[in-house]
Structure formats: structure tokens, C-alpha cells
Design an enzyme around this catalytic site. Structure first.
Site, PDB file in Angstrom:
ATOM      1  CD  GLU A  67      13.723  -1.658   3.512  1.00 43.85           C
ATOM      2  OE1 GLU A  67      14.245  -1.927   2.700  1.00 43.85           O
ATOM      3  OE2 GLU A  67      13.534  -1.455   4.659  1.00 43.85           O
ATOM      4  CG  HIS A 136       4.281   2.585  10.781  1.00 41.00           C
ATOM      5  ND1 HIS A 136       4.762   3.220   9.243  1.00 41.00           N
ATOM      6  CD2 HIS A 136       5.881   2.676  11.078  1.00 41.00           C
ATOM      7  CE1 HIS A 136       6.382   3.579   9.299  1.00 41.00           C
ATOM      8  NE2 HIS A 136       6.730   3.406  10.703  1.00 41.00           N
TER       9      HIS A 136
END
Ligand SMILES: Cc1ncc(C[n+]2csc(CCOP(=O)(O)OP(=O)(O)O)c2C)c(N)n1
Lengths: 354, 319
Positions: A67, A136
Site C-alpha cells: 500500500e 475492519h
């Protein structure tokens, strides 16, 4: 900007995202979309599904689990004149991009005195429920709102999702595009043709005189449910969707709060140093009227997975309505919406743009 | 290939090496006056890495660098007046005084901005290279970084991605053997950097003494392959920083390195070697031109205005 009233075409948030993306890719060859799993058979819950077939693997591609570097790749491509859209299926993963976003993307235009621009979009999805848990589920937009040079938008409905995505792709700055997973299957009237939703303009979704309620992202929907519960009690709430957090249309919110005298900001995030803190402070700085202000957001804890605790972690229509009621009628007896009514509120369908 | 004669090449290399050396010596001389409003990370001693690589580039090729980028900026043809003015914090600087020494940029000469956060420009070079390939161009991107940057995760992520996508990126590690004051032995489990890189499928070559001609010759070959559609290549150029990590002075009395190391490197100084190869007259002419060029750049910086106060708020967002 086309008006939602001109169409009777109902489209889900996820399909609106996909349609907006595809239309921009057809219009501009420099637009490309990449990120983990954007080209697989699930296509980021469907929001990138099929793009690879139409536009090819050069413009639609998955990436290594890198990322940090991939954010740099987006910046470099943007500096070279392309318009990358970098997709993250969870906002939590943006933490690995922070160096590039905060130190490079946000600052390059300024630091290099306008010699470069960084037109890139970072799509980041916030998860909720089904035990998404600690890592999450985080709404981390306020971390990015803090940094000059980054724009942050959080559309709450399908109409704004498509229009804001188009605006974000055409914007010459890095734009953090906050999506909420629970919104993906909500629908709205969405024109087929391409259109933009301007940043920095809040939407007054419901007009009311007793209290101003601001809801960010998915919390806007919860606030609308709360508004229905409140109306049954004879309380009229004005509900505002900021749509974009940077730039923020603080004037619209201030004008409303100055009129109602009460401001409740409900964020899909923690309150500490959050968007809700910024909105309340911004309103207070702009008016000398006495305004009662409260904030709601995640519990000041990590998000647990078990439903009984997770339910407590988030504001919901009941807790929002309860808080608003206490603000409007401070001397009345404690009031809680009837649980049966609250359940019904959840069945209510809202069609944006609100 | 009907290239320039070798004496022309030597003249060019010397001119560039010498210009960088003298610019940085002048920066160091001016520094105590406080006219330079920026920390400076000098490349004195490391010039050959910038010059050997950049000499082979076309004007439309791209370089990206670090806070220690005066050398690459000059070697790529960056505007010297704008560089001095930038160091002085003046409106005429390459970034209007907002960048200083650590963020030099000159997009007109395809010098991508440099950055003070170690490793950050490496993936950005990749993104630029992706755009080049998408457009079917035969340009290349050179990414400069130090030995310390190779320890960052993003460096490995970048190697992998560049190889995966066969991007036209030349990775150039300026291995001056220190990260601030920390020697390689305290940072690297092994010194087999090129082997590490090769496992990504990238051809890698180490230059033990940063001879400018060897670097140049190798770069020519590597870049020709990239222009023909090849993927990335890697160069590790061992070199030595003669001055302190940041600032104008020497620091051999600080205890972290020995002056004898410097002496060994200065004995094989590329600036002196190429200058001697040119002969006295030719060298003196070039030197005089360089002094003139630097004097003009300094004068430009001195006489330029500071930016208007309103500039604080410009370019936060692009229109
Ligand atoms: C990410 C990051 N960590 C730490 C620093 C502090 N720092 C500045 S320069 C430097 C050394 C870097 O060494 P190297 O990459 O070998 O480059 P050199 O300075 O030797 O040219 C460090 C650790 C930084 N700027 N950025």
C-alpha cells in the site's frame, strides 16, 4: 449539475460508483483504477466489476500488497498527468499509505510551488457489523482532514456517490473518498448521464426548527431514522449532510444551528479530535448566538466483534433520537423511542440524494 | 554509433563534476552568513554518481532524488540561479522559497521534486514511469536514493512492482556508507545489496569506487535496454561524503569515522582526475566559466526579493 428529480432511475450506491468510474474512464484515457483485488470476480463488492474487461489490464489492475509504494505510484502517475483511482477495500489499510499521503501527496503542489499537481483519488471503505471488529471498521477520515492539501468527501447516498466520484476524479488534488459498506446496497435516483456533485456544499436533507442534526457518511442515514422517531414526538429536526468534509460547508451548518439553537453532530468515527469536533468548533467560532452543542460517535473504545457489544459501540437511531430529545426538552422526563417503533425505522427506505 | 569524441565527453563530465563541487563549496562558504535559509546536505565527494548517470540522459528523461540532491539537480541541467535563489528563500527560487535545499525541483528539466523523508520519492518515480509506458514513450526515470533508503520497506515494495510491471526505472543507490552517523555494519545484515535486488529479477551492478566513466558506460547500456522496452535496472555506487551529514563543515573529529577514509577517497577524486586529464589550459578555461556562472547565480539570489507574504497561502490546493 443535473437534478435528481429529472430521473426516475433507481440505482444502488455500488452500481452508481461503478457507473461513474466507467464513464470517467471512457471520457479520459488518463484515468485508471488500481488497488488490491479491483480486477477479481468480486470487484470490490461490485464497484469495479467488469472494468477490466472494458478497459484492459493496463488501466484496471490489482497490485502487490504494497500500500505504501502503491500510493507513491499513484502520486507519480498523477504528477505525470494521469488520474489514478487507488482503491482500498478497508479504510484501516490506509494507515500503510499515511507516509505518502501526508508527506507527499498533500504537500507536493505547495512544496514545489505549483510546479506539479497531484490529481488522484483514494477510495476507502469503512466496514461495519458481521464482526468486522477492531481493524475492519474504522472511520479514520479525521486523520486526513487534518492535513492541508487533502480533500475528504463522504457521500451518503448513491446520487452523491456517483457525482462525487466524478468530481473527485476531475479534481486536481488528492481526494480521499470515504465510502461506507452498509451504504453499498442503498439506492437513489441516479441520472444515467455523467454529472458532478460540487465539493464544499452541504445538503439540508430535512428541514426543521427545533434542532440541527449533522450526520456523516452512514450516520446520515441513522440520523434520518432518528428524525422520524423524533417527529412522532412532535420534535422537528433539521438534518444536514455535509457531503464533503474538506472543503466543509460550515456556513450552511452554522446558519441552521444559529436558527434552531441546537446542534448535534453524529460522526461515523470517534469524537476525539474528529470531524464532529471540527464541525462544532467551526460553528461556535462563527456565531455569538448561544447554541447547545453535542457530539456522538463511536464509543471511545476499540470496536468489538460480538453483536451485543458492537451494538453499543455505534450511535443508532434510538440513541441519536434520545440525545436530541434531551437537548430539545431538557426538563422533560427521560424519553426513549419505543423499541418497536425503532425497529420500524430500520425498515424505512430513504432514497437520496436526501 | 557516431558519438562525441572522448575528449568532448571528458570535457562535459569534468564541467559537470567541477560545477557541482564548486557550487557546494560556495554554498558551504556562504552558509555561516545565514543567508541560506535551509539545512544543506552536501554531495561533495559523491559528484560522480550524479554526473556519470545524468550525462547519458536525454532532456526529456526524468530524475528524482533526495534531500541530498544538489548534485543530481545540477547534473540533470537544473537552473542554477533558481537553485541558489531557492536556498536563499527567495521568490525567484525554483519553488518560490517554499522548498529550500531539501525539495529542489525543476519540471522544465524533468527534475521531479526531491524529498526529505527517506525513500519517499522512489515509488513516485515508478508512478511516473508507469505513465511513460502507458503513453508508449521511450523516456526513462532515474531514482536516486541513499544506502539508508534501501532499508525502508517501500524500497523493496518498489523493486518488486517495477520488476513486475517492467517499468523503465533506473534505481541508483548512492552508497556513501553512512546514514547520518551510522555505518553500514550497524544497519545491514549483509552487504550483498545487489544480490538482494537481483532476487526481484532486476539486473544489478555494484561500482566499488564510483569511477565516473564506468558509471556512465554502464548507464548507457542499461538505458538503451529500457528505451527498447526493457524493465528496471539497479546500480549501487559506493562513494564517500566528505562533509558532515547536514551542514557545511567536516566532522572527522566526531569519532564515528576516520579521516584516513576520507584521504583514501580524496586520493581518487574524480574532479581532480578528470581535470588533470584535460590539461592545464583547457581546465583553467572551464574553471573560469564555472566561477562566472556561480557568481551570477549567487548575485541573482542575493538581489532577488523574498516572496510576498500572501504567498504563504498560495498553492495549498490546485485549481
Ligand atoms: C523516513 C525517515 N526516517 C528517518 C529520517 C532521518 N534521516 C535523515 S537523513 C537519514 C540518513 C539517510 O541515509 P541515506 O539514505 O544513506 O542517505 P544519505 O544521507 O547518506 O545521503 C536519516 C535517517 C528521515 N529523514 N526519513
Amino acid at each position: 449539475m443535473s437534478s435528481p428529480a429529472e430521473t426516475d432511475r433507481v440505482v444502488t450506491y455500488v452500481d452508481a460508483l461503478l457507473e461513474g468510474m466507467a464513464q470517467e474512464m471512457r471520457l479520459d484515457d488518463d484515468v485508471f483504477v488500481f488497488g488490491l483485488d479491483v480486477d477479481d470476480h468480486k470487484g470490490i463488492q461490485g464497484s469495479t466489476l467488469g472494468l477490466v474487461d472494458e478497459f484492459g489490464a493496463d488501466r484496471v489492475f490489482t497490485t502487490p500488497l504494497s500500500e505504501d509504494a502503491m500510493t507513491g505510484v499513484a502520486i507519480g502517475a498523477a504528477i505525470a498527468g494521469m488520474r489514478p483511482v487507488h482503491v482500498h477495500i478497508r479504510m484501516d489499510f490506509l494507515m500503510l499509505c499515511m507516509n505518502q499521503l501526508v508527506n507527499m501527496a498533500s504537500k507536493s503542489h505547495y512544496m514545489y510551488d505549483g510546479q506539479v499537481t497531484v490529481p488522484m483519488v483514494v477510495r476507502a471503505m469503512i466496514g461495519k457489523s458481521w464482526g468486522q471488529g477492531a481493524q475492519h471498521s474504522q472511520g479514520l477520515h479525521s486523520l486526513l482532514m487534518h492535513i492541508p492539501g487533502l480533500k475528504v468527501v463522504a457521500p451518503s447516498n448513491a446520487y452523491d456517490a456517483k457525482g462525487c466520484l466524478t468530481t473527485a476524479i476531475r479534481d486536481n488534488n488528492p481526494v480521499i473518498f470515504v465510502e461506507h459498506r452498509l451504504l453499498y446496497y442503498t439506492d437513489a435516483y441516479v441520472p444515467e448521464e455523467s454529472y458532478t456533485v460540487p465539493f464544499g456544499r452541504a445538503r439540508t436533507v430535512r428541514e426543521g426548527g427545533d434542532i440541527t442534526i449533522v450526520g456523516v457518511s452512514n450516520m446520515l442515514v441513522e440520523c434520518l431514522r432518528a428524525q422520524e422517531l423524533l417527529s412522532e414526538e412532535g420534535i422537528s429536526a433539521e438534518v444536514i449532510d455535509p457531503v464533503s468534509l474538506v472543503p466543509l460547508d460550515i456556513e450552511t451548518i452554522t446558519a441552521s444551528a444559529a436558527r434552531t439553537g441546537r446542534l448535534l453532530v453524529v460522526d461515523n468515527a470517534w469524537t476525539n479530535c474528529g470531524a464532529s469536533a471540527e464541525i462544532v468548533a467551526g460553528v461556535m467560532e462563527r456565531t455569538d448566538r448561544p447554541i447547545m452543542a453535542r457530539r456522538m460517535g463511536y464509543a471511545p473504545t476499540t470496536c468489538p466483534t460480538t453483536p451485543v457489544l458492537e451494538d453499543e459501540f455505534y450511535p443508532n437511531p434510538v440513541t441519536i433520537a434520545e440525545k436530541a430529545h434531551a437537548m430539545v426538552r431538557p426538563h422533560a422526563a427521560d424519553w426513549r423511542p419505543d423499541p418497536e417503533r425503532a425497529k420500524l425505522a430500520y425498515q424505512a427506505q430513504f432514497r437520496g440524494p436526501f | 554509433m557516431n558519438g562525441p569524441s572522448s575528449i568532448d565527453v571528458t570535457v562535459r563530465l569534468y564541467r559537470s563534476l567541477r560545477l557541482i563541487r564548486r557550487v557546494e563549496e560556495v554554498v558551504a562558504e556562504i552558509y555561516p552568513s545565514d543567508k541560506i535559509k535551509s539545512p544543506v546536505h552536501l554531495s561533495i565527494g559523491q559528484e560522480a554518481v550524479a554526473v556519470g548517470v545524468c550525462d547519458t540522459l536525454r532532456a526529456d528523461d526524468v530524475v528524482s532524488g533526495t534531500y541530498r540532491s544538489h548534485a543530481a539537480y545540477i547534473a540533470k541541467g537544473g537552473d542554477l540561479k533558481a537553485m541558489f535563489a531557492e536556498l536563499y528563500g527567495k521568490a525567484t527560487g525554483c519553488a518560490g522559497g517554499k522548498a529550500g535545499s531539501m525539495h529542489l525541483i525543476d519540471m522544465g528539466h524533468n527534475i521531479l521534486g526531491s524529498s526529505a523523508v527517506v525513500g519517499t520519492t522512489v515509488p513516485i518515480a515508478l508512478g511516473y514511469a508507469y505513465a511513460i509506458r502507458r503513453r508508449g514513450e521511450d523516456r526513462v526515470v532515474v531514482a536516486y536514493f541513499g544506502d539508508g533508503a534501501t532499508e525502508e520497506g517501500v524500497f523493496h515494495e518498489s523493486l518488486n512492482f517495477a520488476a513486475l510491471k517492467q517499468l523503465p526505472v533506473l534505481f541508483v543507490c548512492e552508497n556513501n556508507q553512512f546514514a547520518i552517523h551510522q555505518p553500514l555494519e550497524k544497519r545491514w545484515a549483509t552487504d550483498r545489496l545487489c544480490e538482494r535486488v537481483e532476487t526481484y529479477g532486476i539486473s544489478a551492478k555494484k561500482f566499488a569506487d564510483s569511477n565516473v566513466e564506468s558509471i556512465r558506460t554502464h548507464t548507457q547500456g542499461a538505458i538503451a535496454e529500457m528505451r527498447a522496452g526493457g524493465g528496471p535496472a539497479f546500480m549501487e555506487c559506493v562513494t564517500y561524503r566528505w562533509r558532515e551529514h547536514v551542514g557545511p563543515g567536516e566532522d572527522y573529529d566526531a569519532g564515528y569515522r576516520d579521516r584516513t577514509e576520507y584521504e583514501a577517497w580524496s586520493d581518487k577524486d574524480e574532479v581532480a582526475r578528470l581535470g588533470a586529464a584535460l590539461g592545464e589550459n583547457r581546465r583553467a578555461d572551464i574553471d573560469a566559466e564555472i566561477e562566472q556562472q556561480i557568481a551570477e547565480a549567487v548575485e541573482f539570489a542575493e538581489s532577488s526579493p523574498f516572496p510576498a507574504i500572501e504567498e504563504l497561502h498560495t498553492h495549498v490546493f490546485a485549481g
